[in-house]
Design a protein around this motif. Structure first.
Motif, PDB file in Angstrom:
ATOM      1  N   GLN A 609      26.869  10.883 -13.571  1.00  0.00           N
ATOM      2  CA  GLN A 609      25.626  10.380 -13.939  1.00  0.00           C
ATOM      3  C   GLN A 609      25.076  11.625 -14.451  1.00  0.00           C
ATOM      4  N   GLY A 610      24.520  11.730 -15.663  1.00  0.00           N
ATOM      5  CA  GLY A 610      24.004  13.187 -15.855  1.00  0.00           C
ATOM      6  C   GLY A 610      23.755  13.166 -17.305  1.00  0.00           C
ATOM      7  N   HIS A 611      23.043  14.361 -17.717  1.00  0.00           N
ATOM      8  CA  HIS A 611      22.530  14.359 -19.104  1.00  0.00           C
ATOM      9  C   HIS A 611      23.156  15.062 -19.963  1.00  0.00           C
ATOM     10  N   HIS A 612      23.929  15.871 -19.469  1.00  0.00           N
ATOM     11  CA  HIS A 612      24.930  16.941 -20.203  1.00  0.00           C
ATOM     12  C   HIS A 612      26.379  16.993 -19.822  1.00  0.00           C
ATOM     13  N   GLY A 613      27.337  17.036 -20.789  1.00  0.00           N
ATOM     14  CA  GLY A 613      28.641  16.949 -20.837  1.00  0.00           C
ATOM     15  C   GLY A 613      29.180  18.225 -20.257  1.00  0.00           C
ATOM     16  N   ASP A 614      28.949  18.331 -18.947  1.00  0.00           N
ATOM     17  CA  ASP A 614      29.241  19.823 -18.328  1.00  0.00           C
ATOM     18  C   ASP A 614      30.502  19.689 -17.472  1.00  0.00           C
ATOM     19  N   ARG A 615      30.591  20.513 -16.279  1.00  0.00           N
ATOM     20  CA  ARG A 615      31.980  20.793 -15.768  1.00  0.00           C
ATOM     21  C   ARG A 615      32.563  19.415 -15.286  1.00  0.00           C
ATOM     22  N   SER A 616      31.699  18.646 -14.623  1.00  0.00           N
ATOM     23  CA  SER A 616      32.186  17.583 -13.822  1.00  0.00           C
ATOM     24  C   SER A 616      32.743  16.236 -14.940  1.00  0.00           C
ATOM     25  N   VAL A 617      32.337  16.453 -15.956  1.00  0.00           N
ATOM     26  CA  VAL A 617      32.645  15.440 -17.046  1.00  0.00           C
ATOM     27  C   VAL A 617      34.352  15.381 -17.228  1.00  0.00           C
ATOM     28  N   TYR A 618      34.948  16.350 -17.205  1.00  0.00           N
ATOM     29  CA  TYR A 618      36.244  16.572 -17.389  1.00  0.00           C
ATOM     30  C   TYR A 618      37.113  15.765 -16.255  1.00  0.00           C
ATOM     31  N   ARG A 619      36.510  15.672 -15.229  1.00  0.00           N
ATOM     32  CA  ARG A 619      37.124  14.856 -14.134  1.00  0.00           C
ATOM     33  C   ARG A 619      36.746  13.404 -13.913  1.00  0.00           C
ATOM     34  N   ALA A 620      35.594  12.798 -14.720  1.00  0.00           N
ATOM     35  CA  ALA A 620      35.063  11.741 -14.646  1.00  0.00           C
ATOM     36  C   ALA A 620      35.929  10.656 -15.183  1.00  0.00           C
ATOM     37  N   ASN A 621      35.880   9.308 -14.315  1.00  0.00           N
ATOM     38  CA  ASN A 621      36.575   8.143 -14.990  1.00  0.00           C
ATOM     39  C   ASN A 621      35.643   7.496 -15.767  1.00  0.00           C
ATOM     40  N   VAL A 622      34.246   7.323 -15.426  1.00  0.00           N
ATOM     41  CA  VAL A 622      33.094   6.646 -16.094  1.00  0.00           C
ATOM     42  C   VAL A 622      32.041   7.750 -16.366  1.00  0.00           C
ATOM     43  N   ILE A 623      31.200   7.657 -17.523  1.00  0.00           N
ATOM     44  CA  ILE A 623      30.154   8.462 -17.673  1.00  0.00           C
ATOM     45  C   ILE A 623      28.868   7.590 -17.942  1.00  0.00           C
ATOM     46  N   LEU A 624      27.901   7.916 -16.992  1.00  0.00           N
ATOM     47  CA  LEU A 624      26.669   6.906 -17.310  1.00  0.00           C
ATOM     48  C   LEU A 624      25.483   8.294 -17.500  1.00  0.00           C
ATOM     49  N   PRO A 625      24.989   8.110 -18.863  1.00  0.00           N
ATOM     50  CA  PRO A 625      24.040   9.089 -19.546  1.00  0.00           C
ATOM     51  C   PRO A 625      22.886   8.775 -18.805  1.00  0.00           C
ATOM     52  N   ALA A 626      22.103  10.027 -18.639  1.00  0.00           N
ATOM     53  CA  ALA A 626      20.817  10.101 -17.863  1.00  0.00           C
ATOM     54  C   ALA A 626      19.670  10.794 -18.655  1.00  0.00           C
ATOM     55  N   SER A 627      18.455  10.629 -18.089  1.00  0.00           N
ATOM     56  CA  SER A 627      17.377  11.442 -18.913  1.00  0.00           C
ATOM     57  C   SER A 627      17.288  12.907 -18.246  1.00  0.00           C
ATOM     58  N   ALA A 628      16.807  13.877 -19.186  1.00  0.00           N
ATOM     59  CA  ALA A 628      16.553  15.248 -18.325  1.00  0.00           C
ATOM     60  C   ALA A 628      15.188  15.323 -17.854  1.00  0.00           C
TER      61      ALA A 628
END
Length: 751
Positions: A609-628
């Protein structure tokens, strides 16, 4: 007709009129002029004594100081009285005439004078008239004397300023329509207020070659008026000898002695202090005018200082970031990372919830589907296998919601990046900058243990440099070789030097014991060491022997790295298990991008759960977009324990939501509904856990000192300390997405 006859007729005519006027019935209105004789006008003192009922001369109305300035009298006996335009003002001894005028509510024009820089006195715009002085004086450089009578609005002062302005405009180009300083330019404002309506110079204007100061500061040196503010800032505040004055007369110009870039981490502040358009923001060049922008007061989250900033936006886009005045935290400066990372807010953003398919590709889905998948997996794993990690940009509300959600699921394995796996959160004094950021100026000896403040916290480093310059404070440093911008002693590289100081075998011991206000600053990078408790025990022993902690002074400090660390420890985000993510089956990463992804088991389910497609995105199974941070209202505690909040400046991107709202919705889908539906509700919950996080803009010092902790028998490793930050410009997901920060890393970092 002769001249004699004309004179005779004129005289006869006048005598006839005089005779007619003396007749009783004749009255000529053209010759009447009543004469009144008033004794009071001839002798006002006698008239006042003769008429005691007469009203005394009214005093001028009281004025408020310029910009609400407050006066502090260190010694009331040293106060002196001066008169500004007839108005009496009491000021401390040592004030200049310009400061006395500001206290009296008179704003004196100036270009070279700056309250935080040394006095140059070379623009001459601040000329005023002082009684018994043969000519106008420069008010910024003239000390005020008792009984001095200052006149700021006389014809002499006005004509002097008009002449100075004419000289300044003699070589200034007519660039206002294409100048980025237009609309917020001191030269524009003061030429309108104090200048003439025309100039008398018809010669050719001179031109100056522009300088290349790097990717951040744009130079148009033909506009420069040689106020030397940038030179004094670079030398005194930033501590770099990069800028100077070259040449004489009409060939005088500001530049670098040899062609080089400005390598200071505070270089962007010369943009703010430049009174003209000579130094402007290179990334912001030709992007917008200041009257098009909407300003939002917020705070910075790129480090643990919490610098006060103003976010200027136009529509949905952040256009620039400027500092706000806060004497206790950042004064009126900010670091280059704070000022120029804003372009990372529009790159690599996560817009929609996504689920990784069987083919390894992400597919955009609805919020309902994404939360349903996460809730099902959470119920399929054991509670002790659920782990939550809060990122370094997380606000207190989201961390409180994450902790409550995992607690309701039966897990207490939740922590914040940078705090390590076994943080000591029992005593606030064990993780705060107890002296306070502004309090560091009172210290006369510093011992820096495993911290590089110039990289980790530029504003704290500026305070240390200020103390070194003003009171000749000594600085001792233990850690890897690094670059300081003030005098220091490199005592050693590891814990061995600490032991020598604790045992009294090191020469620096005498400096600590003889100091009036010694300060020890421990870097938060030590939190990641396994022997951190032993290191802190040795540091506390040094503090005890050196009288570092007293009722009136607490000099034992910890300098945190990230914006979320202090609030996370206040809220109790301490993991139950020391295994971390190695044995987890469900990992909830809330903006956590510095987690070692190799330690996560291959069969673990990872939610990012985050606002940028950064390092941890490559290991994620689910992405939840967040506010900066620029899109939400969130609470942060800085390294000294001062609670502040961000405010939304621009709308959220795509279908993103605030972190705490996402966790609240997930709790309802998972059947463990959290009992809050608004920010007020979640802050009521925070009040029961850490009430200090609700005292906005107030610093709550720690109640108990670290000296009451029991001694630990942990063995200390002799491995040298390592730098906590390798690259000043790239430390989090926003700066990693910033093109400007990438340019700074490539051009400014020393190879």
């Amino acid at each position: 007709m002769g001249l004699g006859i004309l004179m005779r007729r004129t005289i006869l005519g006048r005598s006839k009129n005089l005779l007619d006027f003396q007749k009783p019935n004749s009255f000529n209105h053209s010759f009447t002029r009543p004469v009144v004789s008033t004794t009071g006008l001839k002798n006002p003192e006698a008239a006042a004594q003769a008429d005691p009922t007469a009203d005394p001369q009214p005093l001028p109305p009281p004025r408020s100081p310029v910009a609400g300035a407050r006066i502090h009298f260190p010694n009331p006996e040293d106060a002196i009285e001066v008169f500004v335009d007839g108005y009496p003002v009491k000021i401390p001894k040592g004030f200049t005439v310009l400061q006395a005028c500001e206290v009296a509510g008179v704003d004196i024009p100036r270009f070279c004078y700056h309250s935080r820089l040394s006095i140059a006195g070379n623009c001459r715009m601040c000329l005023v008239e002082v009684e018994k002085s043969p000519k106008p004086v420069a008010s910024c450089a003239m000390p005020a004397l008792p009984g001095m009578k200052i006149k700021t609005d006389t014809p002499v002062a006005k004509k002097a300023r008009e002449g100075v302005m004419e000289f300044l405009l003699m070589n200034h180009p007519l660039d206002c329509p294409i100048c980025d300083q237009g609309g917020e330019c001191d030269l524009q404002d003061q030429s309108m207020a104090f200048g003439s309506d025309r100039g008398r110079f018809t010669e050719m204007k001179r031109s100056v070659v522009d300088k290349n100061l790097g990717p951040l500061v744009k130079t148009v040196m033909t506009r420069c008026i040689q106020c030397t503010r940038c030179v004094r800032f670079a030398t005194e505040i930033a501590g770099v000898q990069d800028l100077g004055m070259l040449g004489r007369g009409s060939g005088e110009e500001i530049g670098t002695y040899v062609e080089k870039l400005m390598t200071s981490e505070l270089s962007g502040n010369v943009i703010d202090i430049c009174p003209v358009g000579a130094l402007t923001s290179k990334p912001f060049a030709f992007k917008a005018r200041n009257w098009e922008l909407k300003g939002t007061e917020s705070i910075d989250v790129t480090d643990a200082i919490g610098s006060n900033i103003r976010i200027d936006s136009r529509g949905p886009e952040v256009m620039r970031i400027l500092p706000r005045l806060n004497e206790d935290i950042n004064e009126e400066w900010i670091s280059d990372k704070t000022r120029f990372c804003y372009d990372g807010l529009k790159r690599q953003r996560l817009n929609d919830p996504m689920i990784r398919g069987t083919d390894g590709r992400f597919k955009a889905v609805s919020w309902r589907d994404a939360l349903q998948v996460v809730a099902e997996v959470m119920h399929q794993v054991n509670p002790e296998e659920i782990v939550g990690v809060a990122g370094q940009l997380s606000d207190a509300e989201s961390m409180m919601a994450l902790k409550d959600l995992l607690n309701k699921m039966g897990s207490n394995n939740v922590w914040c990046e940078g705090n390590g796996m076994e943080p000591q959160a029992d005593l606030r004094s064990g993780y705060l900058l107890n002296s306070g950021i502004s309090g560091l100026e009172q210290a006369d000896v510093f011992l820096l243990v495993g911290t590089q403040p110039r990289v980790e916290a530029a504003m704290v480093n500026a305070r240390i440099r200020k103390a070194v310059r003003s009171s000749l404070a000594k600085v001792g440093y233990i850690g890897p070789p690094t670059d300081f911008n003030y005098e220091h002693q490199h005592l050693g590289t590891g814990p061995q030097t600490l032991l020598e100081i604790a045992e009294g075998r090191h020469p620096f011991c005498s400096a600590i014991k003889n100091a009036k206000n010694p300060a020890i600053i421990v870097g938060a990078g030590l939190f990641e060491r396994k022997d951190k408790d032993a290191i802190f025990s040795v540091v506390e022993a040094i503090a005890k022997d050196g009288n570092v902690i007293r009722p009136d002074w607490n000099g034992l400090n910890v300098l945190l790295l990230n914006a979320a660390q202090a609030a996370a420890l206040d809220l109790g985000l301490v993991p139950e298990s020391d295994k971390g993510v190695e044995s987890a089956k469900f990992v909830y990463l809330m903006g956590a991008d510095d987690v070692d992804l190799d330690k996560i088991p291959g069969d673990a389910f990872v939610v990012y759960q985050g606002h940028h497609g950064d390092r941890s995105v490559y290991r994620a199974n689910v992405i939840l977009p967040a506010s900066a941070f620029s899109e939400k209202e969130g609470t942060y505690a800085n390294t000294e324990g001062c609670t502040q909040q961000t405010l939304p400046a621009v709308p959220t991107v795509g279908d993103a939501r605030d972190d705490w709202k996402t966790i609240r919705a997930l709790s309802e889908v998972a059947g463990v509904r959290l009992p809050y539906d608004s920010l007020m509700d979640i802050r009521s919950r925070i009040r029961t856990v850490a009430p200090n996080l609700l005292s906005m803009d107030e610093r709550e010092p720690a109640t108990f000192s670290a000296l009451i902790k029991p001694e630990l028998a942990q063995k200390m490793s002799m491995a040298p300390f390592k730098p906590a930050i390798e690259n000043f410009y790239v430390t989090n997901s926003i700066t990693r997405a910033s093109k400007i920060m990438a340019q700074c890393s490539a051009q400014l970092l020393k190879k």
